[in-house]
Design a protein around this motif. Structure first.
Motif, PDB file in Angstrom:
ATOM      1  N   THR A 119       0.843  -1.181   0.000  1.00  0.00           N
ATOM      2  CA  THR A 119       0.000   0.000   0.000  1.00  0.00           C
ATOM      3  C   THR A 119       0.888   1.243   0.000  1.00  0.00           C
ATOM      4  N   PHE A 120       0.580   2.191  -0.878  1.00  0.00           N
ATOM      5  CA  PHE A 120       1.322   3.446  -0.970  1.00  0.00           C
ATOM      6  C   PHE A 120       0.372   4.605  -0.739  1.00  0.00           C
ATOM      7  N   THR A 121       0.904   5.710  -0.232  1.00  0.00           N
ATOM      8  CA  THR A 121       0.087   6.919  -0.174  1.00  0.00           C
ATOM      9  C   THR A 121      -0.154   7.391  -1.609  1.00  0.00           C
ATOM     10  N   HIS A 122      -1.192   8.198  -1.765  1.00  0.00           N
ATOM     11  CA  HIS A 122      -1.514   8.742  -3.088  1.00  0.00           C
ATOM     12  C   HIS A 122      -0.315   9.504  -3.660  1.00  0.00           C
ATOM     13  N   GLN A 123       0.317  10.306  -2.821  1.00  0.00           N
ATOM     14  CA  GLN A 123       1.448  11.114  -3.267  1.00  0.00           C
ATOM     15  C   GLN A 123       2.634  10.234  -3.689  1.00  0.00           C
ATOM     16  N   PHE A 124       2.917   9.178  -2.928  1.00  0.00           N
ATOM     17  CA  PHE A 124       4.030   8.305  -3.276  1.00  0.00           C
ATOM     18  C   PHE A 124       3.723   7.527  -4.555  1.00  0.00           C
ATOM     19  N   ALA A 125       2.473   7.106  -4.728  1.00  0.00           N
ATOM     20  CA  ALA A 125       2.085   6.412  -5.960  1.00  0.00           C
ATOM     21  C   ALA A 125       2.313   7.314  -7.173  1.00  0.00           C
ATOM     22  N   ARG A 126       2.032   8.608  -7.034  1.00  0.00           N
ATOM     23  CA  ARG A 126       2.267   9.560  -8.130  1.00  0.00           C
ATOM     24  C   ARG A 126       3.753   9.656  -8.456  1.00  0.00           C
ATOM     25  N   ILE A 127       4.599   9.731  -7.424  1.00  0.00           N
ATOM     26  CA  ILE A 127       6.048   9.815  -7.644  1.00  0.00           C
ATOM     27  C   ILE A 127       6.558   8.534  -8.305  1.00  0.00           C
ATOM     28  N   LEU A 128       6.112   7.401  -7.806  1.00  0.00           N
ATOM     29  CA  LEU A 128       6.523   6.120  -8.382  1.00  0.00           C
ATOM     30  C   LEU A 128       6.090   6.015  -9.846  1.00  0.00           C
ATOM     31  N   LEU A 129       4.876   6.429 -10.134  1.00  0.00           N
ATOM     32  CA  LEU A 129       4.384   6.404 -11.506  1.00  0.00           C
ATOM     33  C   LEU A 129       5.174   7.356 -12.404  1.00  0.00           C
ATOM     34  N   MET A 130       5.471   8.555 -11.900  1.00  0.00           N
ATOM     35  CA  MET A 130       6.251   9.516 -12.699  1.00  0.00           C
ATOM     36  C   MET A 130       7.628   8.970 -13.034  1.00  0.00           C
ATOM     37  N   GLU A 131       8.259   8.310 -12.059  1.00  0.00           N
ATOM     38  CA  GLU A 131       9.578   7.730 -12.316  1.00  0.00           C
ATOM     39  C   GLU A 131       9.482   6.634 -13.367  1.00  0.00           C
ATOM     40  N   GLN A 132       8.448   5.835 -13.321  1.00  0.00           N
ATOM     41  CA  GLN A 132       8.294   4.760 -14.296  1.00  0.00           C
ATOM     42  C   GLN A 132       7.985   5.305 -15.695  1.00  0.00           C
ATOM     43  N   VAL A 133       7.248   6.396 -15.777  1.00  0.00           N
ATOM     44  CA  VAL A 133       7.001   7.035 -17.080  1.00  0.00           C
ATOM     45  C   VAL A 133       8.325   7.560 -17.649  1.00  0.00           C
ATOM     46  N   TYR A 134       9.126   8.201 -16.804  1.00  0.00           N
ATOM     47  CA  TYR A 134      10.445   8.672 -17.252  1.00  0.00           C
ATOM     48  C   TYR A 134      11.315   7.490 -17.673  1.00  0.00           C
ATOM     49  N   ARG A 135      11.337   6.437 -16.849  1.00  0.00           N
ATOM     50  CA  ARG A 135      12.134   5.252 -17.156  1.00  0.00           C
ATOM     51  C   ARG A 135      11.674   4.625 -18.476  1.00  0.00           C
ATOM     52  N   ALA A 136      10.364   4.595 -18.700  1.00  0.00           N
ATOM     53  CA  ALA A 136       9.824   4.029 -19.943  1.00  0.00           C
ATOM     54  C   ALA A 136      10.340   4.800 -21.151  1.00  0.00           C
ATOM     55  N   SER A 137      10.395   6.124 -21.027  1.00  0.00           N
ATOM     56  CA  SER A 137      10.897   6.928 -22.151  1.00  0.00           C
ATOM     57  C   SER A 137      12.389   6.683 -22.374  1.00  0.00           C
ATOM     58  N   GLU A 138      13.141   6.491 -21.295  1.00  0.00           N
ATOM     59  CA  GLU A 138      14.569   6.212 -21.422  1.00  0.00           C
ATOM     60  C   GLU A 138      14.817   4.813 -21.986  1.00  0.00           C
ATOM     61  N   ILE A 139      13.992   3.856 -21.613  1.00  0.00           N
ATOM     62  CA  ILE A 139      14.085   2.514 -22.193  1.00  0.00           C
ATOM     63  C   ILE A 139      13.836   2.603 -23.686  1.00  0.00           C
ATOM     64  N   ARG A 140      12.821   3.338 -24.061  1.00  0.00           N
ATOM     65  CA  ARG A 140      12.474   3.490 -25.485  1.00  0.00           C
ATOM     66  C   ARG A 140      13.606   4.143 -26.270  1.00  0.00           C
ATOM     67  N   LYS A 141      14.291   5.141 -25.644  1.00  0.00           N
ATOM     68  CA  LYS A 141      15.403   5.819 -26.302  1.00  0.00           C
ATOM     69  C   LYS A 141      16.660   4.960 -26.315  1.00  0.00           C
ATOM     70  N   GLY A 142      16.737   3.965 -25.439  1.00  0.00           N
ATOM     71  CA  GLY A 142      17.929   3.133 -25.359  1.00  0.00           C
ATOM     72  C   GLY A 142      19.058   3.766 -24.577  1.00  0.00           C
ATOM     73  N   SER A 143      18.736   4.697 -23.684  1.00  0.00           N
ATOM     74  CA  SER A 143      19.772   5.355 -22.897  1.00  0.00           C
ATOM     75  C   SER A 143      20.297   4.394 -21.819  1.00  0.00           C
ATOM     76  N   GLY A 144      21.295   4.799 -21.105  1.00  0.00           N
ATOM     77  CA  GLY A 144      21.866   3.994 -20.048  1.00  0.00           C
ATOM     78  C   GLY A 144      21.164   4.141 -18.709  1.00  0.00           C
ATOM     79  N   TYR A 145      20.080   4.933 -18.638  1.00  0.00           N
ATOM     80  CA  TYR A 145      19.394   5.166 -17.379  1.00  0.00           C
ATOM     81  C   TYR A 145      18.862   3.862 -16.782  1.00  0.00           C
ATOM     82  N   HIS A 146      18.278   3.026 -17.610  1.00  0.00           N
ATOM     83  CA  HIS A 146      17.709   1.763 -17.115  1.00  0.00           C
ATOM     84  C   HIS A 146      18.724   0.647 -17.305  1.00  0.00           C
ATOM     85  N   LYS A 147      19.118   0.048 -16.206  1.00  0.00           N
ATOM     86  CA  LYS A 147      20.088  -1.062 -16.280  1.00  0.00           C
ATOM     87  C   LYS A 147      19.561  -2.271 -15.582  1.00  0.00           C
TER      88      LYS A 147
END
Length: 102
Positions: free
Chosen positions: A74-102
């Motif tokens: 269980t996450f607070t609403h605010q933490f769920a938003r932060i976690l989701l934002m990080e995953q959206v950023y990570r998804a874009s970096e995965i798509r670009k093929g950058s070194g962010y996601h290892k």
């Protein structure tokens, strides 16, 4: 619910964050996110429930709604938003093929 219905009426893809939704890896989330963007005409709406979760009528309606789980904890609403934002950023970096996601 009204805002979700308004987005749905504009053919946005709606993703509900709920513990009973599908859990996935960051790589699969990246693939799904870009597929959802295509399905929603570059418009994607994530819906995070409050302390009582999402209303049943929201979970049961709509042809463009998907369900995603951020995990069994269980996450607070605010933490769920932060976690989701990080995953959206990570998804874009995965798509670009950058070194962010290892």
């Amino acid at each position: 619910i009204k805002n979700t219905e308004a987005d749905e009426s504009k053919n946005h893809k709606i993703i509900l964050l709920d513990p009973v939704g599908k859990m996935c890896t960051s790589e699969v989330f990246s693939e799904n996110m870009y597929r959802w963007l295509e399905e929603g005409g570059s418009r994607l709406t994530f819906v995070i429930g409050g302390a009582e979760g999402l209303p049943e009528d929201l979970k049961n309606g709509g042809r463009k709604r998907g369900m995603l789980s951020l995990g069994m904890m269980t996450f607070t609403h605010q933490f769920a938003r932060i976690l989701l934002m990080e995953q959206v950023y990570r998804a874009s970096e995965i798509r670009k093929g950058s070194g962010y996601h290892k």
